[in-house]
Design a protein around this motif. Sequence first.
Motif, mmCIF file in Angstrom:
data_model
loop_
_atom_site.group_PDB
_atom_site.id
_atom_site.type_symbol
_atom_site.label_atom_id
_atom_site.label_comp_id
_atom_site.label_asym_id
_atom_site.label_seq_id
_atom_site.Cartn_x
_atom_site.Cartn_y
_atom_site.Cartn_z
ATOM 1 N N GLY A 195 0.670 -1.007 -0.045
ATOM 2 C CA GLY A 195 -0.058 -0.062 0.010
ATOM 3 C C GLY A 195 1.008 1.265 -0.007
ATOM 4 N N LYS A 248 4.073 1.692 -4.219
ATOM 5 C CA LYS A 248 5.277 0.814 -5.296
ATOM 6 C C LYS A 248 4.785 0.701 -6.517
ATOM 7 N N THR A 266 6.982 -9.158 -8.577
ATOM 8 C CA THR A 266 6.774 -10.222 -8.078
ATOM 9 C C THR A 266 5.258 -10.521 -7.860
ATOM 10 N N GLY A 267 4.620 -9.558 -7.352
ATOM 11 C CA GLY A 267 3.099 -9.867 -6.798
ATOM 12 C C GLY A 267 2.058 -10.028 -8.178
ATOM 13 N N ARG A 326 0.197 -13.688 -9.109
ATOM 14 C CA ARG A 326 -1.359 -13.339 -9.273
ATOM 15 C C ARG A 326 -1.660 -14.058 -10.689
ATOM 16 N N TYR A 383 -0.834 -19.139 -0.075
ATOM 17 C CA TYR A 383 0.089 -18.232 0.733
ATOM 18 C C TYR A 383 -0.295 -17.077 0.546
ATOM 19 N N VAL A 394 9.670 -17.790 -5.686
ATOM 20 C CA VAL A 394 9.914 -16.141 -5.957
ATOM 21 C C VAL A 394 11.161 -15.957 -6.657
ATOM 22 N N GLY A 414 8.124 -5.111 -4.913
ATOM 23 C CA GLY A 414 7.690 -6.386 -4.086
ATOM 24 C C GLY A 414 8.666 -7.339 -4.031
ATOM 25 N N TYR A 415 9.964 -6.876 -4.062
ATOM 26 C CA TYR A 415 11.003 -7.969 -3.699
ATOM 27 C C TYR A 415 12.309 -7.122 -3.589
ATOM 28 N N ARG A 443 11.553 -9.311 -0.170
ATOM 29 C CA ARG A 443 10.720 -9.138 1.193
ATOM 30 C C ARG A 443 11.109 -9.841 2.077
ATOM 31 N N LEU A 484 -5.060 0.185 1.093
ATOM 32 C CA LEU A 484 -5.232 -1.288 0.643
ATOM 33 C C LEU A 484 -6.635 -1.475 0.549
ATOM 34 N N ARG A 528 -8.239 0.138 -2.514
ATOM 35 C CA ARG A 528 -7.658 0.032 -3.787
ATOM 36 C C ARG A 528 -8.488 -0.792 -4.811
ATOM 37 N N ASP A 538 -6.982 -10.176 -1.772
ATOM 38 C CA ASP A 538 -6.357 -9.812 -0.677
ATOM 39 C C ASP A 538 -6.148 -8.515 -0.092
ATOM 40 N N ARG A 581 -0.929 -9.250 6.227
ATOM 41 C CA ARG A 581 -0.186 -8.770 5.148
ATOM 42 C C ARG A 581 0.873 -7.811 5.938
HETATM 43 P P1 ADP Z 1 1.230 -5.341 -2.248
HETATM 44 O O1 ADP Z 1 2.394 -4.606 -2.731
HETATM 45 O O2 ADP Z 1 0.129 -5.016 -2.111
HETATM 46 O O3 ADP Z 1 1.949 -6.159 -0.932
HETATM 47 P P2 ADP Z 1 2.065 -7.569 -4.023
HETATM 48 O O4 ADP Z 1 1.154 -7.506 -5.264
HETATM 49 O O5 ADP Z 1 3.502 -7.006 -3.951
HETATM 50 O O6 ADP Z 1 1.130 -6.711 -2.943
HETATM 51 O O7 ADP Z 1 1.941 -9.126 -3.533
HETATM 52 C C1 ADP Z 1 0.858 -9.881 -3.197
HETATM 53 C C2 ADP Z 1 1.249 -11.180 -2.410
HETATM 54 O O8 ADP Z 1 2.279 -11.952 -3.283
HETATM 55 C C3 ADP Z 1 1.894 -11.023 -1.092
HETATM 56 O O9 ADP Z 1 0.917 -10.867 0.043
HETATM 57 C C4 ADP Z 1 2.620 -12.344 -1.218
HETATM 58 O O10 ADP Z 1 1.991 -13.408 -0.699
HETATM 59 C C5 ADP Z 1 3.136 -12.549 -2.459
HETATM 60 N N1 ADP Z 1 4.396 -12.086 -2.976
HETATM 61 C C6 ADP Z 1 4.729 -11.015 -3.672
HETATM 62 N N2 ADP Z 1 6.091 -10.997 -3.891
HETATM 63 C C7 ADP Z 1 6.683 -11.485 -2.909
HETATM 64 C C8 ADP Z 1 7.903 -11.848 -2.569
HETATM 65 N N3 ADP Z 1 9.002 -11.267 -3.133
HETATM 66 N N4 ADP Z 1 8.160 -13.033 -1.844
HETATM 67 C C9 ADP Z 1 7.128 -13.563 -1.269
HETATM 68 N N5 ADP Z 1 5.798 -13.349 -1.445
HETATM 69 C C10 ADP Z 1 5.396 -12.465 -2.462
#
Ligand code: ADP
Length: 204
Positions: free
Chosen positions: A12, A15, A33-34, A38, A53, A65, A83-84, A86, A117, A120, A151, A160
Motif C-alpha cells: 500500500g 510501489k 513479483t506480486g 497473481r 500463501y 519467487v 515487491g522483492y 521481502r 489497501l 484499492r 487480498d 499482510r
Molecule cells: P502489495 O504490494 O500490495 O503487498 P504484492 O502484489 O506485491 O502486494 O504481493 C501480493 C502477495 O504476493 C503477497 O502478499 C505475497 O503473498 C506474494 N508475494 C509478492 N512478492 C513476494 C515476494 N517477494 N516473496 C514472497 N511472496 C511474495
Amino acid sequence: MSNRILLLGAPGAGKGTQSKRLAEAYDIEHITTGDALRANKDMETEHGTPREYMEAGDLVPDPVVNEIVDAALSDADGFVLDGYPRNLSQAEYLSEQTDLTAAIFLDVGEDELVRRLTGRRMDPETGDIYHTEFNMPDDEEVEERLVQRDDDTEEVVKDRLDTYYENTEPVIEHYRETGELVEVDGEAHPDEVFERISEIVDDA
Ligand code: ADP
Ligand code: ADP
C-alpha cells in the motif's frame, strides 16, 4: 548503463503506482513479483500453489519467487523492482544477481496503509491502480470494470502488514545499514512522490 531501481515499502505504500510511472519515464522494465504470482496463482510447485500463501497474507516460498526474479532480471537491461526482496534471504539472493542504481524506501504510516489497501481497485484490462477515495478514473466505462483484489480485504490486509513488519522491515534496515537506502515521504501526493524519486534516480 540503464537504471536499476529498487522500490521498497509496505503493502500500500505506492510501489506499483510509482513503478508504472518510472518504467515509462525511464524506459525500463517493471518487475513485480506480486503481478507475476497473481498470473500464476494456481501453478503447482513442490511447495503447493502461490494462492494458498497469498490468500493468507503470507510470503510465497523463496525458491518460487527467486526463480521469477531470476528470469525477469536476465531479460531486463534496466528495471524497477517492486515487491522483492521481502525477506533477508531474498535480499541476499538479489545482491548475487545484480547491482542497483538506487534503493528507495516509500515511508507511509500504518493507518494510511490500511486506508489505501482496503480502498484499492484495479483495472483488469490495463493493470492501472485506482482508489475509491483518492483516485478514481474519469471514464465511466473504466470505473465499471474495476475490481478489488482478493487480498485487499481488511482481514487479509492485517496479516499482510504483520508479514511485512516481521520479514520485510529487516530488509529495509539492511539497506539502511549498507548506506544504500534513500527515504521518501510516501504520504505526499503521487506527483510529488514521483518527482522526488526522479531526482534521486537522476542524481545516482
Ligand atoms: P502489495 O504490494 O500490495 O503487498 P504484492 O502484489 O506485491 O502486494 O504481493 C501480493 C502477495 O504476493 C503477497 O502478499 C505475497 O503473498 C506474494 N508475494 C509478492 N512478492 C513476494 C515476494 N517477494 N516473496 C514472497 N511472496 C511474495
Ligand atoms: P503498493 O504497490 O505499494 O502495494 P499501490 O501503488 O498499489 O501500492 O497503492 C496502494 C493504493 O494507494 C492504491 O489504491 C493507490 O491508488 C493509492 N495510492 C498510491 N500512492 C498514493 C499516494 N501518494 N497518495 C494517496 N493514495 C495513493
